[in-house]
Motif scaffolding. Structure first.
Motif, PDB file in Angstrom:
ATOM      1  N   UNK A 151      44.340  60.014  22.546  1.00  0.00           N
ATOM      2  CA  UNK A 151      43.813  58.731  22.072  1.00  0.00           C
ATOM      3  C   UNK A 151      42.636  58.930  21.126  1.00  0.00           C
ATOM      4  N   UNK A 152      41.718  59.808  21.490  1.00  0.00           N
ATOM      5  CA  UNK A 152      40.538  60.041  20.652  1.00  0.00           C
ATOM      6  C   UNK A 152      40.950  60.583  19.281  1.00  0.00           C
ATOM      7  N   UNK A 153      41.902  61.502  19.264  1.00  0.00           N
ATOM      8  CA  UNK A 153      42.367  62.070  18.000  1.00  0.00           C
ATOM      9  C   UNK A 153      43.040  61.002  17.136  1.00  0.00           C
ATOM     10  N   UNK A 154      43.893  60.168  17.758  1.00  0.00           N
ATOM     11  CA  UNK A 154      44.576  59.116  17.004  1.00  0.00           C
ATOM     12  C   UNK A 154      43.595  58.054  16.508  1.00  0.00           C
ATOM     13  N   UNK A 155      42.661  57.673  17.352  1.00  0.00           N
ATOM     14  CA  UNK A 155      41.670  56.671  16.936  1.00  0.00           C
ATOM     15  C   UNK A 155      40.825  57.181  15.767  1.00  0.00           C
ATOM     16  N   UNK A 156      40.435  58.450  15.826  1.00  0.00           N
ATOM     17  CA  UNK A 156      39.644  59.028  14.730  1.00  0.00           C
ATOM     18  C   UNK A 156      40.462  59.042  13.431  1.00  0.00           C
ATOM     19  N   UNK A 157      41.735  59.410  13.530  1.00  0.00           N
ATOM     20  CA  UNK A 157      42.595  59.419  12.346  1.00  0.00           C
ATOM     21  C   UNK A 157      42.806  58.026  11.782  1.00  0.00           C
ATOM     22  N   UNK A 158      43.040  57.058  12.662  1.00  0.00           N
ATOM     23  CA  UNK A 158      43.225  55.684  12.203  1.00  0.00           C
ATOM     24  C   UNK A 158      41.935  55.136  11.587  1.00  0.00           C
ATOM     25  N   UNK A 159      40.810  55.458  12.189  1.00  0.00           N
ATOM     26  CA  UNK A 159      39.525  54.980  11.665  1.00  0.00           C
ATOM     27  C   UNK A 159      39.297  55.498  10.247  1.00  0.00           C
ATOM     28  N   UNK A 160      39.617  56.774  10.018  1.00  0.00           N
ATOM     29  CA  UNK A 160      39.447  57.354   8.675  1.00  0.00           C
ATOM     30  C   UNK A 160      40.359  56.680   7.661  1.00  0.00           C
ATOM     31  N   UNK A 161      41.596  56.392   8.066  1.00  0.00           N
ATOM     32  CA  UNK A 161      42.562  55.888   7.096  1.00  0.00           C
ATOM     33  C   UNK A 161      42.502  54.370   6.892  1.00  0.00           C
ATOM     34  N   UNK A 162      42.099  53.640   7.904  1.00  0.00           N
ATOM     35  CA  UNK A 162      42.059  52.189   7.772  1.00  0.00           C
ATOM     36  C   UNK A 162      40.718  51.732   7.229  1.00  0.00           C
TER      37      UNK A 162
END
Length: 167
Positions: A151-162
């Motif tokens: 979850x932390x990895x996905x949230x960090x990736x989504x935060x960067x891209x969105x």
């Protein structure tokens, strides 16, 4: 039109927050005034726009939900899956201005594609949501530590891209 004692004219100008200001001296405004203006504009915009507040607090809210993964003792797999799913869906909903808890994984995929998120990250989110849904109904197993890392990895990736794409 206002004239200063040198005879130069200074017209009143409405600034971005709707206040009419007059610069008689012809000098640029003081930096403290500029900071105050910017801060006031940001606060007013933040107060007036509920979606902006949701987007701004999306990651913080998701992390609060994630805190329950390792918090009050061990959770059974169904509760763990429900918590992880709620965390990810709530983040996506808050970030994109949608009702996140009600999102299906297919709808999440569609909205993330529209937001311009990379296909590889969308696939990871879709797989995790499917795995969490299966675990809620007993068809898959989960580990709290591994789920938290994912979850932390996905949230960090989504935060960067969105970030910055949703205005």
């Amino acid at each position: 039109v206002v004239r200063n004692h040198w005879g130069a004219s200074a017209e009143g100008v409405k600034d971005a927050i709707g206040v009419k200001t007059i610069n008689i001296t012809g000098c640029p405004p003081h930096p403290v005034n500029l900071v105050a203006l910017i801060t006031t504009r940001r606060q007013r915009r933040f107060e007036a726009d509920a979606n902006l507040r949701r987007r701004h607090g999306a990651l913080r809210n998701a992390r609060k939900i994630m805190a329950g993964l390792g918090g009050k003792g061990p959770l059974d797999e169904r509760a763990l899956a429900e918590l992880g799913s709620r965390c990810l869906r709530t983040y996506i909903g808050d970030k994109l201005g949608l009702e996140g808890v009600a999102l299906t994984s297919a709808e999440a995929r569609q909205h993330l594609e529209q937001a311009g998120v990379e296909e590889a990250l969308i696939d990871e989110v879709h797989r995790l949501l499917a795995r969490l849904e299966a675990a809620q109904y007993g068809a898959a197993s989960l580990e709290a530590g591994k789920l938290g890392e994912d979850l932390e990895r996905l949230l960090a990736g989504l935060e960067r891209q969105i970030k910055g794409r949703t205005r």
